[in-house]
Design a protein around this motif. Structure first.
Motif, PDB file in Angstrom:
ATOM      1  N   ALA A 158       0.839  -1.203   0.000  1.00 35.97           N
ATOM      2  CA  ALA A 158       0.000   0.000   0.000  1.00 35.97           C
ATOM      3  C   ALA A 158       0.877   1.257   0.000  1.00 35.97           C
ATOM      4  CB  ALA A 158      -0.913  -0.008   1.216  1.00 35.97           C
TER       5      ALA A 158
ATOM      6  N   PHE B 102       0.009  -2.501  -8.751  1.00 39.89           N
ATOM      7  CA  PHE B 102      -1.129  -3.157  -8.116  1.00 39.89           C
ATOM      8  C   PHE B 102      -0.995  -4.669  -8.214  1.00 39.89           C
ATOM      9  CE2 PHE B 102      -3.433   0.924  -8.365  1.00 39.89           C
ATOM     10  CZ  PHE B 102      -3.915   0.935  -7.071  1.00 39.89           C
TER      11      PHE B 102
ATOM     12  N   SER C  89      -0.533  -7.039  -5.135  1.00 36.70           N
ATOM     13  CA  SER C  89      -1.522  -8.083  -4.885  1.00 36.70           C
ATOM     14  C   SER C  89      -0.852  -9.430  -4.678  1.00 36.70           C
ATOM     15  CB  SER C  89      -2.494  -8.187  -6.059  1.00 36.70           C
ATOM     16  OG  SER C  89      -3.046  -6.931  -6.329  1.00 36.70           O
TER      17      SER C  89
ATOM     18  N   SER D 113      -2.764  -2.120   5.893  1.00 32.48           N
ATOM     19  CA  SER D 113      -2.981  -1.195   4.804  1.00 32.48           C
ATOM     20  C   SER D 113      -3.100   0.239   5.324  1.00 32.48           C
ATOM     21  CB  SER D 113      -4.244  -1.646   4.071  1.00 32.48           C
ATOM     22  OG  SER D 113      -4.815  -0.625   3.385  1.00 32.48           O
TER      23      SER D 113
ATOM     24  N   LYS E  92      -7.217   9.301  -3.449  1.00 34.57           N
ATOM     25  CA  LYS E  92      -6.482   8.177  -4.022  1.00 34.57           C
ATOM     26  C   LYS E  92      -5.937   7.286  -2.911  1.00 34.57           C
ATOM     27  CE  LYS E  92      -5.150  10.095  -8.452  1.00 34.57           C
ATOM     28  NZ  LYS E  92      -4.155  10.904  -9.138  1.00 34.57           N
TER      29      LYS E  92
ATOM     30  N   PHE F 227      -8.593   5.089  -1.650  1.00 32.37           N
ATOM     31  CA  PHE F 227      -8.860   4.034  -2.615  1.00 32.37           C
ATOM     32  C   PHE F 227      -7.813   2.918  -2.505  1.00 32.37           C
ATOM     33  CE2 PHE F 227      -7.677   2.322  -6.792  1.00 32.37           C
ATOM     34  CZ  PHE F 227      -8.829   1.584  -7.060  1.00 32.37           C
ATOM     35  N   ILE F 228      -6.568   3.318  -2.345  1.00 37.19           N
ATOM     36  CA  ILE F 228      -5.497   2.323  -2.238  1.00 37.19           C
ATOM     37  C   ILE F 228      -5.665   1.491  -0.963  1.00 37.19           C
ATOM     38  CG2 ILE F 228      -2.992   2.033  -1.965  1.00 37.19           C
ATOM     39  CD1 ILE F 228      -2.846   4.693  -3.700  1.00 37.19           C
TER      40      ILE F 228
ATOM     41  N   TYR G  72      -8.390  -0.923  -1.587  1.00 40.69           N
ATOM     42  CA  TYR G  72      -7.912  -1.965  -2.493  1.00 40.69           C
ATOM     43  C   TYR G  72      -7.128  -3.023  -1.716  1.00 40.69           C
ATOM     44  CZ  TYR G  72      -3.697  -3.745  -4.691  1.00 40.69           C
ATOM     45  OH  TYR G  72      -2.635  -4.515  -5.020  1.00 40.69           O
ATOM     46  N   ALA G  73      -6.224  -2.556  -0.858  1.00 38.98           N
ATOM     47  CA  ALA G  73      -5.376  -3.497  -0.132  1.00 38.98           C
ATOM     48  C   ALA G  73      -6.220  -4.365   0.795  1.00 38.98           C
ATOM     49  CB  ALA G  73      -4.310  -2.744   0.661  1.00 38.98           C
TER      50      ALA G  73
ATOM     51  N   VAL H  78      -9.414  -5.183   0.424  1.00 43.20           N
ATOM     52  CA  VAL H  78     -10.211  -6.124  -0.363  1.00 43.20           C
ATOM     53  C   VAL H  78      -9.336  -7.265  -0.868  1.00 43.20           C
ATOM     54  CG1 VAL H  78     -11.510  -6.399  -2.523  1.00 43.20           C
ATOM     55  CG2 VAL H  78     -11.974  -4.450  -1.012  1.00 43.20           C
ATOM     56  N   ILE H  79      -8.182  -6.923  -1.433  1.00 39.71           N
ATOM     57  CA  ILE H  79      -7.301  -7.951  -1.992  1.00 39.71           C
ATOM     58  C   ILE H  79      -6.875  -8.943  -0.920  1.00 39.71           C
ATOM     59  CG2 ILE H  79      -4.948  -8.352  -2.877  1.00 39.71           C
ATOM     60  CD1 ILE H  79      -6.710  -7.481  -5.070  1.00 39.71           C
TER      61      ILE H  79
END
Lengths: 411, 418, 252
Positions: free
Chosen positions: A31, A281, A285, A332, A376, A379-380, A383-384, A386-387
């Motif tokens: 992240a 990303f 991931s 994250s 942003k 959002f990152i 993302y982290a 969720v992944i």
């Protein structure tokens, strides 16, 4: 049992702290890197946009309506009336500042040799809002109104062996479509952030250039900066209409985004960098997935014990999911926050590549200022989370399906 | 010693899942690093290559007096006997082509262009048979045809230039130029092809005609203004330049060689500045990859503390244990690195040969121009070696930490370790 | 302006194609003789003139006025008097052309390809001004016959360049059979492509010669582009200070 799951999951984090930390570190580094990458990319983009706006177009550029059509003939007589337009601009509430410039090609004579350079006639008091002259000025001072003086780029000074106090004669075509020459004295040397500005441009006082080029009161273009939040293309239209109403002249008034190929280039650059971001990303991931999977697989025995104690498959899955979720929220979150702090720090200090490039004979300033972007960053973070939660899902579902005996045997 | 190695390898195959997850982490990390590196180098190489392919070639030979006045494109300072120079270069295995560059006044007629006009232009007269050995213009043709040897009226135009002046294939223009010596000459030319040159500087100004036709009109008597040379990309440019200069001097030709680096000094300065940003990106990629690798490796080793305790309890010496585990870690690193290199190779093969077309993203972008929209990678041997060594080295270094810690613990704690 | 230079010199009149002829007998019939006469008659010791250049291009029309002095074969000085270029001077001495601008502290010397630039955006280049009047050294002349041009009988002569160092490979001249005034000239490429055309619109008499007072020069490659040269006064053989044509004096 279900209500206890979150607590159990939370406790599990601390039961094997080292494993949790490793997993969290993987997530947070991913992240963090992505946050910093975006900061860097935004910084580069803003740097380019700033250079475009400061040196080439402003946010809105006003030119004579016919100038572009004949641009290749250098039609200085197709000017705009700066003195008449300035008050109109000042009355517009969206306008922050405006400056008049005359850009023209000239032949510079040094001894027997001549060289093609670009001249800029500029009013250094109104230019302040556009160009941070004190910051780029390396030597000497800015040219003064009414004096035949000029400021040149450091690369030009070096290549042509010019220093403060030297006098150089420029020959050019005037707005009267005749030729004229003037001798200018170098009073300042500046390091411009864009290569071509540094190598072949000179800046001289607007009033002297107006006289020299026979365009008293006129300028070749007017650049406008807007107040924050103003919509460039709307304000451009507004300014255009105001000028045509009060002065009765049509102008070519456009926002920098509608203007030129350079903005398009900027957008292409952006696309290129977002491709790199996609790889970030992907890489982030895999790091997260790998670490999480490893953690789960190493805990097969624990899973076996739990299911031997009667915990059901779906509950097991939930338990591990929750644990992964907690870790990723923390990991994250820490990564994003450190990244933002790093970006904030760098946005003040700048990343200076000048040292790295000191071996190379180059005077292009190479300082980027990364940017902090909260949206942003959020959002990152998301993302982290969720992944890594998803990454937990696969092995924990598998774990919940195997027989307790088998799981217990697991090494 | 043999035992330790066998043990290490047995362990590798015993814990297949652990080995494969760790190896995958390494492989993916290395592959991503290689890909990003390839894209970044590719983007930079591409712009450098566009410079050489469409603007400067690798090196350029001029008459000695040409360089000083190069901005004026002086026809009088020409190479009198280009064939001798070309033969000399050919003998020594350098590909080269002769060109004549001149300025002209281009006259446009209202019949074709809708409006009369004229403008100063720069015309490049090429040898259509050998120009493509050095430059790559024939690949960029988007309309009409390329020049032919001895093409009497044909002229090619860059696509941006064509858009600017609204030119189409079949339109006639007249070039008014000063011949060698200063006399006026007018050439009626028909646009036979439009080139979309990926180098924007060139695409905005390009006009190209046949060298023999230009030579005839301009009274060049076989002379040309420049000879452009292609040097192999992997050779050291300065060494090659010196060789060419030496050959030229040995043949008593009074000519000068300039490398593309000299010809495009300004451009290179900007590229240098950009490199700062890309190295930062590469650094970040390396960080994530390294963290990914070391994390999985750390975990894989910590989980083995019990096993390690067992080995110690059975009397194996610390050094041997350490060695066994390090070899195992190195083995995982090796497997991962090999896979990473292979994956990187395959992915890069695609990137270099096909590339990522981001044209679809550009569709809503009102460019008006079909700009180069494919990202291609580049091969960098050193990056592959670096990645390979880093993959193995990093695995072993990272493994060192948990192994040392476990070796410091007393045996019962090791055995109790979760 | 003190001493009178007695030595007989050829004047190269500074502004392009203003060729001056004395009335002469009609015995010259070969092309070479006609051209020689044309060149020979372009002979002044000194001159002083005032006039204007009017240029029309795609952006409109502009007029520049000037004073010009000349002496001998190669020396001439033009000073512009119109507002846009007031004070600018062009000095031509043997082999060199210098530009003086009031705001420039040094002179700009033009040579080589730089001489090909247009003067004041007109259809006249600096090079046209420095053209040497030794026509037969550079051209082969052929008498095509005689033809009436605006009620005046003219020899029609085609000049073909024998060297590449002249601007116009082919010239076609209409020369007055009586006073050797060039009424019309066409300048072409070797392939016969017409580049520029000059026509005399009116004449004046000075020092017993008939010379062109208004000339139109057209660039045939550009539509709507032409230059009018007008001579308002011409003084033949005035007393001139030799220093006029020195670099030191250029900056007064």
């Amino acid at each position: 049992m279900t209500t206890k799951l979150p607590r159990l999951a939370f406790r599990n984090i601390f039961r094997n702290l080292r494993r949790s930390i490793l997993s969290a570190v993987a997530i947070s580094v991913s992240a963090l890197s992505i946050v910093m990458l975006f900061g860097l990319l935004d910084g580069m983009e803003i740097d380019m946009a700033n250079n475009l706006q400061s040196y080439y177009t402003g946010e809105v550029r006003i030119r004579n309506v016919d100038y572009e059509k004949y641009e290749r003939y250098n039609p200085l007589h197709l000017g705009v009336d700066w003195e008449a337009i300035a008050p109109i601009l000042m009355d517009n509430p969206s306008v922050e500042s405006a400056t008049a410039r005359i850009s023209f090609p000239a032949n510079m004579y040094i001894g027997e040799n001549s060289q093609v350079v670009m001249g800029v006639g500029a009013d250094f008091s109104t230019e302040e809002a556009f160009i941070d002259f004190p910051a780029i000025l390396k030597e000497g001072r800015l040219p003064e109104q009414g004096k035949n003086e000029m400021l040149i780029g450091s690369a030009m000074a070096r290549e042509l062996n010019l220093s403060i106090g030297d006098k150089v004669t420029m020959l050019t075509t005037t707005a009267a479509r005749g030729s004229n020459a003037i001798t200018l004295q170098v009073v300042g040397i500046a390091t411009f952030p864009v290569g071509s500005l540094n190598t072949n441009m000179f800046w001289a006082p607007l009033d002297r250039m107006q006289y020299f080029l026979r365009m008293e009161g006129l300028s070749q273009e007017i650049l406008v900066l807007l107040k924050d939040g103003a919509k460039e293309s709307l304000v451009a239209q507004e300014i255009h209409d105001e000028i045509s109403q009060s002065l009765g002249i049509e102008t070519d008034t456009r926002s920098w985004k509608d203007l030129n190929i350079m903005y398009s280039m900027l957008r292409i650059m952006k696309v290129a960098y977002y491709f790199v971001a996609i790889f970030f990303f992907l890489l982030g991931s895999t790091v997260i997935i790998n670490t999480t999977m490893m953690v789960i697989f190493e805990r097969m025995r624990e899973i076996g014990t739990l299911s031997a104690l009667g915990m059901q498959g779906s509950e097991l899955t939930k338990l591990f999911l929750l644990e992964g979720f907690f870790i990723s929220v923390i990991g994250s979150g820490v990564g994003v926050i450190i990244g933002m702090i790093g970006n904030y720090y760098l946005s003040k200090v700048g990343i200076n590549f000048t040292d790295a490039m000191s071996g190379i004979d180059l005077e292009v300033s190479s300082i980027f200022y990364p940017q902090v972007n909260i949206l942003k960053s959020f959002f990152i973070w998301l993302y982290a989370v969720v992944i890594s939660s998803l990454a937990t899902f696969i092995p924990s579902r598998r774990a919940s399906k195997i027989e307790p005996v088998e799981a217990l045997r697991y090494v | 010693m043999k035992f330790i190695i066998t043990l290490a390898f047995k362990n590798l195959s015993r814990y297949k899942r652990r080995t494969s997850i760790t190896a995958v982490a390494i492989a993916v990390g290395l592959m991503m690093y290689l890909l990003v590196d390839s894209i970044l180098i590719g983007a930079e190489n591409e712009s450098m290559r566009n410079l050489r392919w469409y603007e400067t070639a690798s090196a350029r030979i001029h008459a000695p007096s040409y360089w000083e006045d190069r901005m004026l494109f002086p026809m009088e300072s020409s190479i009198e006997n280009p064939d001798a120079v070309l033969a000399l270069l050919d003998e020594n295995g350098w590909k080269a082509t002769a060109r004549t560059v001149f300025t002209a006044d281009m006259i446009l007629y209202s019949e074709d262009f809708g409006e009369d006009g004229n403008m100063n232009v720069l015309v490049t007269a090429i040898d259509p048979e050998t120009d493509n050995d050095v430059f790559h213009f024939s690949d960029t043709l988007i309309d009409g045809r390329f020049l032919e040897k001895g093409d009497e009226n044909g002229i090619l135009i860059g696509s941006w230039f064509a858009e600017d002046i609204n030119a189409k294939v079949g339109y006639w223009i007249t070039l008014v130029a000063r011949g060698n010596g200063g006399f006026y000459e007018a050439m009626d030319m028909q646009i036979v092809g439009i080139l979309n040159c990926p180098n924007p500087n060139v695409n905005r100004t390009l006009l190209m005609m046949d060298k023999d036709t230009a030579g005839y009109y301009l009274g060049m008597n076989q002379a040309v203004t420049e000879i452009d040379v292609l040097l192999p990309e992997h050779e050291d440019i300065d060494v090659e330049m010196a060789k060419i200069q030496a050959k030229i001097e040995a043949s008593h030709l009074d000519l000068e060689v300039h490398s593309w680096k000299e010809l495009a000094k300004d451009y290179l300065a900007i590229a240098e500045a950009k490199r700062g940003g890309t190295s930062m990106i590469l650094f970040l990629v390396f960080i994530i990859a390294a963290v990914g690798i070391s994390n999985t490796m750390l975990m894989a080793m910590y989980e083995r503390t019990r096993e390690l305790g067992m080995m110690r309890a059975m009397g194996m010496s610390d050094n041997n244990i350490r060695l066994a585990f390090l070899i195992e870690a190195g083995g995982i690193g090796f497997i991962g690195a090999v896979f990473g290199i292979v994956l990187g190779l395959l992915a890069n093969l695609y990137m270099v040969n096909v590339g990522i077309d981001f044209g679809w993203m550009m569709r809503d972008l009102d460019m008006g121009y079909r700009i180069q929209s494919v990202f291609r990678g580049a091969w960098s041997m050193s990056s592959f070696i670096e990645a390979f060594v880093a993959g193995i080295g990093l695995s072993m270094i990272v493994a060192w930490i948990p192994i040392s810690r476990a070796l410091k613990m007393d045996i019962p704690s090791c055995l109790r370790h979760q | 302006m003190c001493k009178h230079d007695k030595s007989k010199k050829h004047l190269l009149f500074p502004l392009l194609l203003l060729l001056v002829f004395l009335p002469s007998n009609l015995s010259a019939v070969s092309a070479e003789e006609i051209i020689q006469k044309m060149d020979e008659l372009a002979t002044f010791e000194t001159s002083y003139s005032t006039g204007s250049i009017q240029t029309k291009d795609r952006f409109g029309t502009k007029t520049s006025t000037f004073n010009a002095w000349s002496q001998g074969e190669s020396d001439s000085l033009i000073e512009f008097t119109s507002t846009a270029e007031r004070g600018q001077k062009i000095l031509r001495t043997k082999g060199s052309l210098y530009l003086f601008y009031p705001d420039a502290e040094e002179l700009i010397r033009l040579q080589g390809a730089a001489l090909r630039q247009s003067m004041l955006g007109s259809d006249i280049s600096y090079e046209d001004m420095t053209e040497e009047k030794n026509t037969l050294d550079n051209y082969k002349a052929v008498l095509e016959g005689t033809e009436a041009f605006k009620d005046t009988m003219c020899y029609v002569i085609t000049l073909t360049a024998t060297t590449r160092s002249v601007a116009y490979p082919v010239q076609k001249l209409w020369i007055d059979t009586e006073n050797y005034l060039v009424w019309k000239a066409q300048y072409s490429t070797a392939q016969g492509r017409l580049l520029k055309e000059m026509e005399v619109l009116s004449t004046l008499e000075a020092g017993g010669r008939v010379i062109a007072s208004e000339t139109r020069i057209e660039d045939k490659m550009k539509r709507d582009s032409h230059t009018y040269m007008r001579l308002d006064s011409l003084e033949v053989n005035p007393v001139l200070d030799k220093k006029i044509f020195t670099l030191e004096n250029l900056t007064w």
